[in-house]
Design a protein around this motif. Structure first.
Motif, PDB file in Angstrom:
ATOM      1  N   LEU A 194       2.206  31.570  46.151  1.00  0.00           N
ATOM      2  CA  LEU A 194       1.587  30.275  47.273  1.00  0.00           C
ATOM      3  C   LEU A 194       0.250  30.482  46.805  1.00  0.00           C
ATOM      4  CD1 LEU A 194       1.853  29.419  50.198  1.00  0.00           C
ATOM      5  CD2 LEU A 194       0.368  31.035  50.641  1.00  0.00           C
ATOM      6  N   VAL A 195       0.036  28.925  46.763  1.00  0.00           N
ATOM      7  CA  VAL A 195      -1.253  28.245  46.309  1.00  0.00           C
ATOM      8  C   VAL A 195      -2.354  28.631  46.908  1.00  0.00           C
ATOM      9  CG1 VAL A 195      -2.470  26.832  45.231  1.00  0.00           C
ATOM     10  CG2 VAL A 195      -1.020  27.483  44.507  1.00  0.00           C
ATOM     11  N   LEU A 196      -2.630  29.381  47.665  1.00  0.00           N
ATOM     12  CA  LEU A 196      -3.929  29.917  48.865  1.00  0.00           C
ATOM     13  C   LEU A 196      -4.592  29.071  49.266  1.00  0.00           C
ATOM     14  CD1 LEU A 196      -3.571  32.258  50.389  1.00  0.00           C
ATOM     15  CD2 LEU A 196      -5.682  33.283  49.559  1.00  0.00           C
ATOM     16  N   HIS A 197      -5.668  28.324  48.053  1.00  0.00           N
ATOM     17  CA  HIS A 197      -6.437  27.412  48.442  1.00  0.00           C
ATOM     18  C   HIS A 197      -5.531  25.842  48.837  1.00  0.00           C
ATOM     19  CE1 HIS A 197      -6.007  24.352  45.196  1.00  0.00           C
ATOM     20  NE2 HIS A 197      -5.200  25.318  44.431  1.00  0.00           N
ATOM     21  N   LYS A 198      -4.878  25.481  49.394  1.00  0.00           N
ATOM     22  CA  LYS A 198      -4.041  24.353  49.134  1.00  0.00           C
ATOM     23  C   LYS A 198      -3.016  25.234  51.206  1.00  0.00           C
ATOM     24  CE  LYS A 198      -1.747  22.108  45.784  1.00  0.00           C
ATOM     25  NZ  LYS A 198      -0.261  21.709  45.205  1.00  0.00           N
ATOM     26  N   TRP A 199      -3.397  25.986  51.312  1.00  0.00           N
ATOM     27  CA  TRP A 199      -3.579  27.118  53.256  1.00  0.00           C
ATOM     28  C   TRP A 199      -4.515  26.990  53.995  1.00  0.00           C
ATOM     29  CZ3 TRP A 199       1.079  24.665  54.614  1.00  0.00           C
ATOM     30  CH2 TRP A 199       2.056  23.937  53.497  1.00  0.00           C
ATOM     31  N   PRO A 200      -5.571  25.959  54.274  1.00  0.00           N
ATOM     32  CA  PRO A 200      -6.515  26.912  54.681  1.00  0.00           C
ATOM     33  C   PRO A 200      -6.491  27.479  55.650  1.00  0.00           C
ATOM     34  CG  PRO A 200      -6.288  24.324  55.248  1.00  0.00           C
ATOM     35  CD  PRO A 200      -5.747  24.981  54.093  1.00  0.00           C
ATOM     36  N   ASP A 228       0.814  36.354  45.807  1.00  0.00           N
ATOM     37  CA  ASP A 228       0.257  34.898  45.119  1.00  0.00           C
ATOM     38  C   ASP A 228       0.538  34.292  43.908  1.00  0.00           C
ATOM     39  OD1 ASP A 228      -1.624  35.964  42.856  1.00  0.00           O
ATOM     40  OD2 ASP A 228      -1.095  37.829  43.903  1.00  0.00           O
ATOM     41  N   MET A 229       0.002  33.050  43.881  1.00  0.00           N
ATOM     42  CA  MET A 229       1.116  32.502  42.520  1.00  0.00           C
ATOM     43  C   MET A 229       0.321  32.367  41.385  1.00  0.00           C
ATOM     44  SD  MET A 229       2.689  29.890  41.726  1.00  0.00           S
ATOM     45  CE  MET A 229       3.135  29.206  43.330  1.00  0.00           C
ATOM     46  N   ALA A 230      -0.929  33.011  41.111  1.00  0.00           N
ATOM     47  CA  ALA A 230      -1.089  34.189  39.978  1.00  0.00           C
ATOM     48  C   ALA A 230      -0.319  34.766  39.961  1.00  0.00           C
ATOM     49  CB  ALA A 230      -2.478  34.082  40.222  1.00  0.00           C
ATOM     50  N   SER A 231       0.404  36.284  40.554  1.00  0.00           N
ATOM     51  CA  SER A 231       1.213  37.724  39.602  1.00  0.00           C
ATOM     52  C   SER A 231       2.390  36.694  39.348  1.00  0.00           C
ATOM     53  CB  SER A 231       0.953  38.495  41.361  1.00  0.00           C
ATOM     54  OG  SER A 231      -0.217  38.947  41.449  1.00  0.00           O
ATOM     55  N   MET A 232       3.270  35.560  40.184  1.00  0.00           N
ATOM     56  CA  MET A 232       4.520  35.244  40.333  1.00  0.00           C
ATOM     57  C   MET A 232       4.403  34.970  38.718  1.00  0.00           C
ATOM     58  SD  MET A 232       6.565  31.820  42.332  1.00  0.00           S
ATOM     59  CE  MET A 232       5.978  30.522  40.496  1.00  0.00           C
ATOM     60  N   SER A 233       3.371  33.463  38.971  1.00  0.00           N
ATOM     61  CA  SER A 233       3.381  32.823  37.293  1.00  0.00           C
ATOM     62  C   SER A 233       3.734  33.997  36.189  1.00  0.00           C
ATOM     63  CB  SER A 233       2.482  32.247  37.464  1.00  0.00           C
ATOM     64  OG  SER A 233       2.380  31.522  38.296  1.00  0.00           O
ATOM     65  N   ALA A 234       2.254  34.981  36.377  1.00  0.00           N
ATOM     66  CA  ALA A 234       2.460  36.091  35.256  1.00  0.00           C
ATOM     67  C   ALA A 234       3.494  36.852  34.942  1.00  0.00           C
ATOM     68  CB  ALA A 234       1.165  37.074  35.715  1.00  0.00           C
ATOM     69  N   ALA A 235       4.490  37.173  36.377  1.00  0.00           N
ATOM     70  CA  ALA A 235       5.627  38.213  36.065  1.00  0.00           C
ATOM     71  C   ALA A 235       6.722  37.063  35.516  1.00  0.00           C
ATOM     72  CB  ALA A 235       6.438  37.746  37.308  1.00  0.00           C
ATOM     73  N   TYR A 236       6.727  35.739  35.645  1.00  0.00           N
ATOM     74  CA  TYR A 236       7.526  34.931  34.920  1.00  0.00           C
ATOM     75  C   TYR A 236       7.078  34.782  32.906  1.00  0.00           C
ATOM     76  CZ  TYR A 236      10.717  33.211  39.049  1.00  0.00           C
ATOM     77  OH  TYR A 236      12.085  33.010  40.083  1.00  0.00           O
ATOM     78  N   VAL A 237       6.097  34.737  32.891  1.00  0.00           N
ATOM     79  CA  VAL A 237       5.544  34.528  31.347  1.00  0.00           C
ATOM     80  C   VAL A 237       6.322  36.299  30.372  1.00  0.00           C
ATOM     81  CG1 VAL A 237       3.401  35.158  29.815  1.00  0.00           C
ATOM     82  CG2 VAL A 237       3.399  33.069  32.058  1.00  0.00           C
TER      83      VAL A 237
END
Length: 353
Positions: free
Chosen positions: A170-176, A332-341
């Protein structure tokens, strides 16, 4: 890396999204660009604010509304016509292709492509998809990825091969974060279809004499007409569709979110979105995978009876919004993206040798 994400030539990535898969593709593509990769996405269109490039395939000049196409033996239908263009598209410029499509023809064509590939399994196994993905994996160099442990286990059994698991992010900052409105309405979101079981939410809200807001596109018109529409009133409100920003604002006025699907949700991104907003979640185990469960903020009962949600709803309402968000932040999106990379690099490596 140069990465091609495949949604489908007639799949729109504009908000409001039809489902979680579209949100997944958009957010992953944007994050990959932020990480320094070049990303193209095959789709019908996308919002202009995105960082990635959309690859569009043209439509046939024969209109579905024009009976003249019936006289043309070459007419294949818009979906076939656009999908077959993928077979003519030059993919040699990409290091890896990441498939996120539900279109059989995409995989029939993709089986001819020898570029290292990743396939995210966004839906539970069905006879159609098992056959489609088995065929694809037999002919193409592809690594399948499940989006939850239970999906990974089911697909491993169905495909007869290993399936890695990368949880959605999830992109956390998009969900205040919102302060809890203890006397607010109940909130339910998702596509309106029988397996999503919005009826359970309606029955619960009616029993509690508490307002309910239902948000989402109608996928099954008969189900909506016969089982949902007759129950709408001044307390049971239906909102046809909402962007992420609009859904966030609706979360601000709610006291709890209901997850009542009777099919096994592959992940349940809406659960994480509502938790990030500070809203506790109550629902059935079918709707909330084990990774998304928490004894205080995301409570799942092994039942499909709305009455069994009464007690956990009382418990969830006592939770603090900060606790809800803290739990959501682990997806979090950062962990998901790093895993896909990491997976991309792994599938590319043999091709470089």
């Amino acid at each position: 890396m140069k990465i091609l994400l495949v949604a489908g030539p007639f799949i729109s990535l504009r908000e409001p999204y039809n489902g979680g898969t579209e949100a997944f593709i958009v957010e992953l593509a944007n994050e990959l660009v932020r990480l320094g990769h070049i990303v193209d996405v095959i789709a019908k269109d996308a919002d202009e604010i995105n960082l990635f490039q959309v690859i569009e395939f043209r439509e046939s000049s024969f209109s579905m509304k024009d009976d003249s196409y019936r006289a043309c033996p070459e007419w294949l239908g818009q979906q076939h016509y656009q999908t077959l263009q993928y077979g003519l598209f030059d993919v040699s410029r990409y290091d890896v292709i990441h498939y996120n499509s539900f279109i059989p023809e995409i995989y029939a064509v993709g089986a001819l492509v020898k570029t290292p590939s990743v396939l995210t399994l966004h839906l539970p196994p069905t006879e159609k998809f098992v056959l489609m993905y088995k065929f694809f994996m037999k002919h193409a160099p592809v690594v399948p990825i499940g989006i939850s442990n239970r999906m990974g286990e089911q697909w491993m059994a169905a495909l007869g091969s290993d399936v890695d698991v990368i949880l959605n992010g999830l992109v956390l900052h998009k969900w205040p974060l919102h302060a809890r409105k203890t006397d607010g309405y109940l909130l339910w979101s998702g596509r309106i279809a029988r397996e999503k079981n919005v009826e359970a939410a309606i029955q619960l809200a009616t029993y509690l004499k508490q307002p309910l807001k239902i948000v989402g596109p109608v996928f099954d018109n008969h189900y909506f007409r016969d089982h949902v529409q007759p129950q709408l009133n001044e307390h049971i409100d239906y909102i046809p569709h909402a962007t992420q920003q609009q859904l966030s604002k609706l979360a601000a006025g709610a006291s709890a979110y209901l997850a009542t699907a009777t099919w096994e949700e592959p992940f349940g991104l809406s659960t994480v979105e509502m938790l990030a907003s500070g809203l506790p979640v109550v629902g059935f185990t079918t709707a909330i995978p084990p990774e998304l469960r928490h004894e205080n903020v995301s409570i799942a009962v092994d039942s499909q009876d709305w009455r069994d949600l009464l007690k956990p709803l009382l418990i969830a309402r006592q939770s603090e919004p900060e606790a809800c968000r803290e739990f959501a932040a682990s997806f979090d999106m950062a962990s998901m993206s790093a895993a896909y990379v990491n997976v991309y690099e792994r599938v590319i490596q043999p091709a470089r040798i």
